[in-house]
Design a protein around this motif. Structure first.
Motif, short mmCIF file in Angstrom:
data_model
loop_
_atom_site.label_atom_id
_atom_site.label_comp_id
_atom_site.label_asym_id
_atom_site.label_seq_id
_atom_site.Cartn_x
_atom_site.Cartn_y
_atom_site.Cartn_z
N LEU A 17 -2.56 2.25 -0.99
CA LEU A 17 -3.24 1.02 -0.54
C LEU A 17 -4.19 0.45 -1.57
O LEU A 17 -4.58 -0.71 -1.50
CB LEU A 17 -4.00 1.29 0.77
CG LEU A 17 -3.16 1.64 2.00
CD1 LEU A 17 -4.07 1.93 3.20
CD2 LEU A 17 -2.21 0.49 2.35
N CYS A 18 -4.59 1.28 -2.53
CA CYS A 18 -5.57 0.82 -3.53
C CYS A 18 -4.92 -0.17 -4.49
O CYS A 18 -3.89 0.13 -5.10
CB CYS A 18 -6.12 2.02 -4.31
SG CYS A 18 -7.26 1.55 -5.62
N VAL A 19 -5.55 -1.37 -4.63
CA VAL A 19 -5.00 -2.39 -5.53
C VAL A 19 -5.82 -2.46 -6.83
O VAL A 19 -5.66 -3.39 -7.61
CB VAL A 19 -4.94 -3.77 -4.85
CG1 VAL A 19 -4.03 -3.74 -3.64
CG2 VAL A 19 -6.35 -4.24 -4.45
N ASN A 20 -6.71 -1.50 -7.01
CA ASN A 20 -7.49 -1.41 -8.25
C ASN A 20 -8.39 -2.62 -8.48
O ASN A 20 -8.57 -3.06 -9.61
CB ASN A 20 -6.54 -1.23 -9.44
CG ASN A 20 -7.02 -0.13 -10.37
OD1 ASN A 20 -8.07 0.48 -10.14
ND2 ASN A 20 -6.27 0.12 -11.44
N CYS A 21 -8.92 -3.18 -7.38
CA CYS A 21 -9.76 -4.38 -7.52
C CYS A 21 -11.18 -4.04 -7.99
O CYS A 21 -11.93 -4.91 -8.41
CB CYS A 21 -9.81 -5.13 -6.19
SG CYS A 21 -10.60 -4.19 -4.85
N HIS A 22 -11.59 -2.81 -7.84
CA HIS A 22 -12.90 -2.29 -8.31
C HIS A 22 -14.09 -2.81 -7.50
O HIS A 22 -15.24 -2.70 -7.95
CB HIS A 22 -13.10 -2.55 -9.80
CG HIS A 22 -12.17 -1.75 -10.66
ND1 HIS A 22 -12.29 -1.66 -12.03
CD2 HIS A 22 -11.10 -0.97 -10.33
CE1 HIS A 22 -11.33 -0.89 -12.52
NE2 HIS A 22 -10.59 -0.47 -11.50
N VAL A 23 -13.83 -3.41 -6.33
CA VAL A 23 -14.95 -3.83 -5.47
C VAL A 23 -15.78 -2.61 -5.08
O VAL A 23 -17.01 -2.66 -5.05
CB VAL A 23 -14.42 -4.57 -4.21
CG1 VAL A 23 -15.52 -4.74 -3.18
CG2 VAL A 23 -13.85 -5.92 -4.61
N CYS A 24 -15.09 -1.49 -4.83
CA CYS A 24 -15.79 -0.26 -4.45
C CYS A 24 -16.76 0.18 -5.54
O CYS A 24 -17.87 0.64 -5.26
CB CYS A 24 -14.78 0.86 -4.17
SG CYS A 24 -13.56 1.07 -5.47
N ILE A 25 -16.37 -0.01 -6.79
CA ILE A 25 -17.24 0.40 -7.90
C ILE A 25 -18.44 -0.54 -7.99
O ILE A 25 -19.56 -0.11 -8.22
CB ILE A 25 -16.46 0.43 -9.24
CG1 ILE A 25 -15.28 1.39 -9.13
CG2 ILE A 25 -17.38 0.84 -10.39
CD1 ILE A 25 -14.38 1.44 -10.36
N ALA A 57 -16.91 -1.74 1.87
CA ALA A 57 -16.58 -2.81 0.94
C ALA A 57 -15.07 -2.96 0.70
O ALA A 57 -14.60 -4.05 0.36
CB ALA A 57 -17.28 -2.57 -0.39
N CYS A 58 -14.31 -1.90 0.86
CA CYS A 58 -12.87 -1.95 0.55
C CYS A 58 -12.12 -2.70 1.66
O CYS A 58 -11.97 -2.18 2.75
CB CYS A 58 -12.31 -0.54 0.38
SG CYS A 58 -10.53 -0.56 0.09
N THR A 59 -11.67 -3.89 1.35
CA THR A 59 -10.96 -4.70 2.36
C THR A 59 -9.49 -4.32 2.45
O THR A 59 -8.75 -4.88 3.25
CB THR A 59 -11.08 -6.20 2.01
OG1 THR A 59 -10.65 -6.38 0.67
CG2 THR A 59 -12.50 -6.70 2.19
S1 SF4 Z 1 -12.12 -1.50 -3.22
FE1 SF4 Z 1 -11.67 0.30 -4.51
S2 SF4 Z 1 -10.41 1.68 -3.21
FE2 SF4 Z 1 -10.42 -0.38 -2.27
S3 SF4 Z 1 -8.59 -1.37 -3.10
FE3 SF4 Z 1 -10.30 -1.98 -4.41
S4 SF4 Z 1 -10.28 -0.45 -6.06
FE4 SF4 Z 1 -9.02 0.40 -4.41
#
Ligand code: SF4
Ligand code: SF4
Length: 158
Positions: A17-25, A57-59
């Motif tokens: 499911l992770c799209v590597n958007c980096h919102v979590c970071i 935060a992870c949508t």
């Molecule tokens: S917020 Fe983090 S865990 Fe969620 S999809 Fe983006 S990179 Fe992956």
């Protein structure tokens, strides 16, 4: 940063499911625990403080907390001796029946049940001894595991 020995992981990532958007970071208060260099983000549990900010935060629903309930049940069935520590939140969740939780746990096979406030009393005793013996300028009294882990790992001087 203090080097941790081995902290149990509390957050898991669904790689599919992770799209590597980096919102979590971007929302993570400590950053270092996330590795975004691959196709999906991974977490180093030894530097994660377990605050759960990244789950909110992870949508994409790629982050969830790790639920040990099945492991608890499996260990009970296997005959492991387990002692439960009941949090005050159990009284908030089951206002008129929280003592029944102790009976329920005993019936499941839990060897003994303690109230978290017992630990709080021991902690207060330690605070008083520390204040008497060391006369500190400030005492941080905090039961939140995310804050305690943050201070232990990143601000040990506090
Ligand atoms: S917020 Fe983090 S865990 Fe969620 S999809 Fe983006 S990179 Fe992956
Ligand atoms: S739980 Fe907190 S510290 Fe750990 S990765 Fe998520 S936001 Fe960062």
């Amino acid at each position: 940063m203090q080097t941790a020995t081995s902290l149990p992981p509390v957050i898991k990532i669904n790689e599919a499911l992770c799209v590597n958007c980096h919102v979590c970071i971007s929302v993570c208060p400590v950053k270092y625990c996330n590795d975004g260099s691959g196709d999906f983000v991974t977490i180093n549990p030894n530097t994660c403080i377990g605050c759960g900010k990244c789950i909110e935060a992870c949508t994409h629903e790629a982050r969830t907390y790790i639920d040990d309930f099945q492991k608890f049940v499996d260990d009970l069935i296997a005959g492991e001796k387990i002692i439960a520590v009941s949090a005050p939140s159990s009284a908030a969740s089951f206002p008129d029946a929280h003592l029944k939780l102790n009976t329920f746990l005993k019936e499941l096979g839990v060897a003994a049940v303690f109230d978290v406030s017992f630990g709080a009393e021991l902690t207060v005793k330690s605070y008083i001894e520390h204040i008497k013996n060391n006369n500190p300028k400030t005492v941080i009294a905090q039961p939140c595991p995310a804050i305690v882990t943050y201070i232990e790992l990143y601000k040990p001087e506090l």
